[in-house]
Write a protein that holds these residues in place. Structure first.
Motif, short mmCIF file in Angstrom:
data_model
loop_
_atom_site.label_atom_id
_atom_site.label_comp_id
_atom_site.label_asym_id
_atom_site.label_seq_id
_atom_site.Cartn_x
_atom_site.Cartn_y
_atom_site.Cartn_z
N LYS A 9 -25.69 45.25 -15.99
CA LYS A 9 -26.36 44.55 -17.09
C LYS A 9 -27.83 44.94 -17.17
N ALA A 58 -29.51 47.96 -19.39
CA ALA A 58 -29.71 47.92 -20.84
C ALA A 58 -31.07 48.48 -21.21
N HIS A 59 -31.10 49.39 -22.17
CA HIS A 59 -32.36 50.00 -22.59
C HIS A 59 -33.25 48.94 -23.27
N ALA A 62 -20.48 49.39 -20.50
CA ALA A 62 -20.14 49.79 -21.86
C ALA A 62 -20.80 48.86 -22.88
N TYR A 63 -20.82 47.56 -22.59
CA TYR A 63 -21.40 46.58 -23.51
C TYR A 63 -22.90 46.82 -23.71
N PHE A 64 -23.59 47.19 -22.61
CA PHE A 64 -25.04 47.40 -22.69
C PHE A 64 -25.41 48.87 -22.88
N ASP A 65 -24.41 49.72 -23.16
CA ASP A 65 -24.64 51.12 -23.54
C ASP A 65 -25.44 51.88 -22.47
N VAL A 66 -24.87 51.95 -21.26
CA VAL A 66 -25.53 52.65 -20.16
C VAL A 66 -24.61 53.76 -19.64
N ALA A 104 -17.54 49.04 -26.35
CA ALA A 104 -18.65 49.92 -26.75
C ALA A 104 -18.64 50.16 -28.26
N ASN A 107 -19.95 47.28 -30.39
CA ASN A 107 -21.40 47.07 -30.28
C ASN A 107 -22.22 48.29 -30.70
N CYS A 153 -22.29 51.26 -29.47
CA CYS A 153 -22.87 51.95 -28.31
C CYS A 153 -22.39 53.40 -28.29
N ALA A 212 -22.27 55.27 -24.81
CA ALA A 212 -21.18 54.80 -23.96
C ALA A 212 -19.84 55.32 -24.44
#
Length: 512
Positions: free
Chosen positions: A86, A89-90, A128-132, A164, A167, A169, A172
């Protein structure tokens, strides 16, 4: 172990409501051995850059106090690995700090498959949710293959690819596809990842950048679907499942190309992707001679359509592109000359063209005396009855280029309301039909099963055909070839005659 929840400690007379490790007083609390694990978890829960950028330092302090790598926070039921993903996240978080802590946790035996009982998400879902993508690579390297396509109940039992995609992303999604994420898995709503991407048409003008990302993302996911005539609802989740289109592109091939199998058998490439009968990447080839083993289906699962004994499957390494390739986008069987296009390109003389034209006319007259048969969907025209993806019956209403995807597409009006639209996509109308009766499909997934139904070739259909022909597409091998100008003029003349003749006819009828 689950650690009980606690409040985040703050210095006395502190001006802020959040913990800042950069403040000397806060840093003293952080390094104090008397600060408990629950209090440190409470600090990690604060979603502010000051905390998330120091996730590796705080995580190390938690482990120094005897916390196991798979221990959970009593309030959120999250592990340190969840918090680390988590924190990548950028913007709010720092991917570099999160990557340092994640690598350390995995080296100490952190379980990538563990889920938070509140969100049902594992570490891959959070990344995946936070695009990392940086964390996704590390997690998949340490995880078991089944984690890649694991589902989450909080996202309608979708995979990390669904999460992803929903959202937007992009990073991701690309990373997951590179590692073989399955783009054909459906959530409990029956949606594949491409179908959960937010619609760009629903976004306001101030979200133009997000709309562009959504359009690119949807196309990326559509292109990643294994190239097949009839996709199973979910192929086996293999770790080495590289999307079929990427595999073919790297070999300089595409569906419909002429190929040679083991330097012996020649045929047409019909399928590339994962299968249920074996792991890895496989190609399906429709052979020229009945030297195959099937009709495009194995074990009750259909991957493409061809006559019996003409279909065969082989590893990708066994095929090569044929040197002298016959142009083909739909079939490998012999066909009628294509409006002497080749002769025009090679600069042949006018006499040679006339000779070829006469031969073509004689061949068409000969064919007219025999009932037309086209089991492989060769001469598909607007108005023809077709089978889509080996399952759905319908009538072709459109053929040409579209705005929503590259290449050439058939627009089909289905017999039943199992489609996706009414003939329009993203505000552009290509043909007209009732809602949920319209569907688009590439030529490789369309098979002709009959000619036009009685009354189906109406003026409306002809107008649609003019609309699609004007899109500067290459001429297809239809039974009769007419230019857009001819079609337009025919329709214009027909409408003019009708407008003049009908009032006169009505007046004469009333007078009699």
């Amino acid at each position: 172990m689950v650690h009980q929840s606690a409040q985040a400690p703050l210095p006395k007379d502190y001006a802020f409501t959040f913990f800042d490790p950069n403040d000397p007083a806060c840093l003293e609390i952080l390094m104090d051995p008397r600060t408990s694990i629950p209090e440190l978890f409470a600090i990690v829960r604060q979603w502010v850059p000051q905390v998330q950028h120091k996730i590796d330092i705080i995580g190390n302090e938690i482990m120094k106090r005897g916390c196991h790598v798979n221990d959970r926070d009593g309030l959120t039921d999250m592990t340190l690995l969840h918090y680390s993903c988590k924190a990548g996240a950028h913007g709010v978080g720092d991917p570099a700090a999160a990557l340092r802590l994640t690598s350390q946790l995995i080296s100490l035996g952190a379980d990538v498959s563990l889920r938070s009982r509140w969100t049902n998400m594992n570490a891959l879902h959070y990344a995946a949710y936070f695009d990392v993508p940086e964390l996704i690579r590390v997690l998949l390297k340490a995880a078991k293959p089944r984690v890649l396509n694991s589902t989450c109940s909080d996202f309608h039992y979708g995979t990390a690819l669904h999460i992803a995609a929903s959202n937007l992303c992009l990073g991701a999604v690309k990373c997951l596809l590179e590692h073989g994420a399955n783009p054909t898995v459906r959530n409990d709503k029956g949606q594949v990842p491409a179908e959960v991407v937010p619609d760009p048409m629903d976004m306001s003008l101030d979200k133009a950048e997000a709309a562009m990302v959504a359009k690119e993302l949807k196309q990326l996911l559509l292109d990643a679907v294994p190239l097949t005539c009839n996709l199973p609802r979910a192929t086996l989740p293999n770790y080495d499942n590289i999307p079929g289109n990427l595999m073919l592109s790297s070999l300089g091939l595409k569906l419909g190309d002429r190929v040679v199998l083991d330097d012996l058998k020649s045929g047409t490439l019909r399928f590339c992707g994962t299968t249920e009968f074996a792991s890895g990447q496989w190609v399906g080839v429709e052979l020229d001679e009945p030297e195959g083993k099937n009709d495009g289906s194995v074990g009750g699962v259909r991957y493409f359509i061809c006559p019996p004994k003409l279909g065969i499957f082989a590893p990708v390494s066994k095929i090569s592109k044929a040197v002298d390739q016959t142009p083909s986008s739909v079939t490998s069987t012999p066909r009628t000359p294509r409006m002497d296009l080749a002769s025009r390109l090679s600069g042949k003389t006018k006499k040679e063209k006339e000779k070829k034209e006469k031969e073509r006319e004689r061949a068409q007259k000969k064919k007219a005396s025999v009932p037309p048969q086209d089991p492989d969907g060769m001469n598909v025209e607007v108005g023809d009855q077709v089978l889509v993806a080996g399952q759905k019956n319908g009538i072709v209403r459109f053929y040409g280029k579209t705005d929503f995807a590259p290449g050439y597409w058939f627009g089909i009006e289905l017999d039943k309301p199992t489609g996706k639209h009414d003939g329009s996509v993203f505000g552009v109308r290509y043909f007209s039909c009732l809602p949920k009766y319209g569907v688009f499909a590439p030529p490789s997934r369309v098979q002709r099963i009959g000619g036009p139904k009685d009354g189906s070739q109406t003026d409306g259909c002809m107008v649609k055909k003019v609309h699609q022909v004007t899109m500067s597409q290459p001429k297809r091998n239809f039974n009769t070839m007419r230019s857009p100008k001819d079609l337009t003029s025919e329709n214009s003349i027909s409408r003019l005659l009708f407008c003049c003749w009908f009032p006169w006819m009505l007046r004469a009828e009333m007078q009699s």
